[in-house]
Design an enzyme around this catalytic site. Structure first.
Site, mmCIF file in Angstrom:
data_model
loop_
_atom_site.group_PDB
_atom_site.id
_atom_site.type_symbol
_atom_site.label_atom_id
_atom_site.label_comp_id
_atom_site.label_asym_id
_atom_site.label_seq_id
_atom_site.Cartn_x
_atom_site.Cartn_y
_atom_site.Cartn_z
ATOM 1 N N TRP A 1 67.049 21.131 74.075
ATOM 2 C CA TRP A 1 67.438 21.708 72.787
ATOM 3 C C TRP A 1 67.462 23.236 72.796
ATOM 4 O O TRP A 1 67.217 23.874 71.784
ATOM 5 C CB TRP A 1 66.530 21.188 71.672
ATOM 6 C CG TRP A 1 66.571 19.698 71.573
ATOM 7 C CD1 TRP A 1 67.527 18.928 70.995
ATOM 8 C CD2 TRP A 1 65.615 18.780 72.124
ATOM 9 N NE1 TRP A 1 67.243 17.589 71.137
ATOM 10 C CE2 TRP A 1 66.059 17.464 71.831
ATOM 11 C CE3 TRP A 1 64.416 18.932 72.830
ATOM 12 C CZ2 TRP A 1 65.376 16.330 72.213
ATOM 13 C CZ3 TRP A 1 63.730 17.800 73.219
ATOM 14 C CH2 TRP A 1 64.205 16.517 72.903
ATOM 15 N N HIS A 2 67.776 23.814 73.941
ATOM 16 C CA HIS A 2 67.857 25.273 74.050
ATOM 17 C C HIS A 2 69.304 25.733 74.172
ATOM 18 O O HIS A 2 69.596 26.735 74.811
ATOM 19 C CB HIS A 2 67.038 25.757 75.253
ATOM 20 C CG HIS A 2 65.570 25.519 75.116
ATOM 21 N ND1 HIS A 2 64.674 25.701 76.154
ATOM 22 C CD2 HIS A 2 64.824 25.085 74.064
ATOM 23 C CE1 HIS A 2 63.452 25.398 75.742
ATOM 24 N NE2 HIS A 2 63.526 25.022 74.487
#
Length: 574
Positions: free
Chosen positions: A508-509
């Site tokens: 989720w970066h």
């Protein structure tokens, strides 16, 4: 094995990063449902997105100006699916309109999630807090002094030193034993070696988020509307090719479907700021007529500005991991330790998920089947295999305890793009990250996986692994779990290169889509138009540090201070 079981496993593997608890409920007098909004509003600043950057930005600007924040999600406070650690699976699997997370699948076949809640990703993530590297700060053109002051402003409110227990300590010591040195102790700084970072979880396991930074806001100057979906940005100069477009307002919709219009006050400094995240910000620019002209026309969107770079440079740091079942109980822990390697991979760990594992009966079977497919000889003797089967079968219908050790590729160098699917802002756009398109990313993943294997084989970590279950069996397990929708190959379990490609996941970066120097300038102003900025992770050329949330929050505070200075300068000049 049923589809439901696999879905449950995937949610659990994903969820280990996302939910742990929440800070005690806050009651802001300036936070309201959008259904209570008047038809027309006027503010000095309109911020689209009350997320990880939007909240600190709004709190800062409210010191001497009026600020309207439009958040498409709800409040994190009082949501039992978020506050209760036992409900984290329910939260991530919640597909209701008011869910704090909105799932999507990239064109790469990787499951993903975007935040839909006040506080943004800081309301959903694993809580790890660490600064960007000094090089990242320098390359971004930021003032080191103001950046550090902005980090400190955040840390006073929402960051804590984590308590290290057995699993995290074992992985830390395993990292050092595996050569990821030196040991740098507890620090927010991005330095090579092994370290303990900060956490937005306090000693009682309560989460503190970017939404908590609104405590800094001046209540009389700020208004936050929840469940306020911005449909488009309004521009002057439309239909006049000689006139430079200027943003002057937004149209938004509340939960009942009623539309409202927010206008900027008529002064020299009023602006609209997009802080809707790496998915939302480029999507909203396109919906508002700023983006590749051919793509906008294909969707029937009037072109305000042909901006080919909007939606380009989308990147997501590829993550691969091994799940390690433990013969002894482990603590519930999220990310606390990180190994910052010299070759460009970050090693992290989390532990303590306990779940019935009906799939464990196939653990050793899948290992052997994967070998049979390739004709490779098993590395286990018949006696060792029998012991492995006995070990696994002894846990069937019981509780599987253990954790994961992951590696994340820095950068990354591979990038993709974002395109509209529909003109509905509630729909997910099409996103492609092109994981491992650049061979350098793949090399880093392989080296990262080798480091994980070395850690598992260290003396420091020996307490937490079954002696009769080899690392190869752990690799086989991951290769046979449906952690994504990508195809598996006959070499998945015997080639780390293929393993990385086939089992890649998100941490989720993701970032990009409105990048500095391409879509915006160094002051985060959208090129080619006036009165519009983008301030969030969509502006990044790469992911800052090992985990970006500290820098995304810092950016909100930093740019708030910079805009306040600009406001004073313009006022004096006027």
């Amino acid at each position: 094995m049923g589809l439901l079981s696999w879905k449950f496993i995937r949610i659990l593997l994903s969820g280990i990063f996302l939910f742990h608890g929440f800070s005690s409920e806050l009651h802001y007098t300036f936070v309201h449902e959008a259904t209570s909004a008047p038809a027309v509003l006027y503010y000095d600043y309109i911020i689209v997105g009350g997320g990880t950057s939007g909240c600190p930005l709004a709190a800062t600007l409210s010191e001497n100006a009026t600020v309207l924040v439009l958040e498409r999600g709800g409040s994190p406070y009082g949501n039992t699916n978020i506050t209760n650690i036992g409900n984290f699976v329910a939260s991530i699997s919640d597909t209701s309109p008011n869910s704090p997370s909105q799932s999507f699948i990239s064109e790469d076949g990787v499951y993903n999630t975007r935040a839909r809640v006040l506080g943004g990703g800081s309301s959903l993530n694993a809580g790890f807090y660490t600064h960007a590297s000094a090089d990242f700060v320098k390359e971004s053109g930021w003032s080191e002094k103001l950046a550090n002051a902005s980090y400190e402003w955040i840390e006073k409110k929402v960051v804590f030193e984590p308590t290290m227990l057995q699993w995290q300590s074992a992985v830390r010591n395993g990292l050092i034993e595996a050569g990821v040195s030196p040991y740098n102790g507890f620090t927010y700084d991005h330095v090579s070696g092994t370290k303990i970072g900060g956490s937005i979880f306090d000693a009682d396991g309560h989460r503190h988020t970017a939404a908590d930074l609104l405590e800094y806001a001046k209540p009389r100057n700020i208004l936050v509307y929840l469940h306020a979906t911005v449909l488009k940005i309004l521009f002057t100069g439309k239909g006049r090719p000689w006139a430079r477009p200027r943003a002057y307002g937004v149209t938004f919709e509340d939960d009942s479907g009623t539309r409202h219009t927010a206008f900027l006050n008529r002064n020299l400094w009023s602006e609209i700021i997009l802080s809707a995240g790496a998915i939302g910000s480029p999507q909203l620019l396109m919906l508002s007529g700023i983006g590749p002209a051919y793509h906008l026309r294909a969707h029937g969107i009037p072109v305000v500005l042909d901006h080919p770079m909007v939606g380009q440079g989308m990147a997501d740091n590829p993550m691969n991991l091994l799940f390690v079942p433990s013969p002894v109980p482990v603590e519930v822990s999220l990310i606390q330790v990180v190994g910052i390697t010299q070759f460009g991979s970050f090693i992290e760990t989390a532990s303590g998920l306990t779940f019935a594992y009906s799939w464990a009966q196939g653990f050793v079977r899948d290992y052997e089947l994967s070998l049979n497919k390739t004709g490779q000889q098993s590395i286990l003797t018949p006696e060792a295999m029998a012991r492995a089967v006995e070990t696994v079968n002894s846990l069937v219908n019981a509780t599987l305890k253990g954790g994961i050790i992951l590696e994340k590729v820095t950068g990354p160098r591979s990038t993709g793009d974002l395109k509209l699917r529909t003109t509905n802002p509630n729909d997910n756009p099409s996103v492609k990250f092109n994981y491992f398109k650049d061979p350098e990313d793949l090399k880093k993943c392989v080296q990262g996986m080798k480091t994980i294997i070395n850690i598992i084989n260290t003396k420091a970590f020996s307490k937490f692994r079954y002696k009769h279950v080899p690392v190869q069996a752990l690799i086989s397990l991951m290769a046979n779990l449906p952690v994504n929708l990508r195809p598996r190959h006959s070499t998945t379990t015997i080639s780390l290169e293929q393993f990385c490609i086939d089992t890649v996941m998100t941490i989720w970066h993701y970032h990009g889509g409105c990048q500095v120097g391409k879509v915006i300038d160094r002051k985060y102003r959208v090129r080619g138009v006036d009165g519009l900025r983008v301030i969030d992770s969509s502006t990044f050329l790469g992911s800052p540090g090992t985990n970006p949330q500290a820098t995304v929050m810092m950016l909100g505070r930093y740019m708030g201070r910079m805009m306040m200075r600009e406001r004073i300068t313009k006022w004096k000049a006027y």
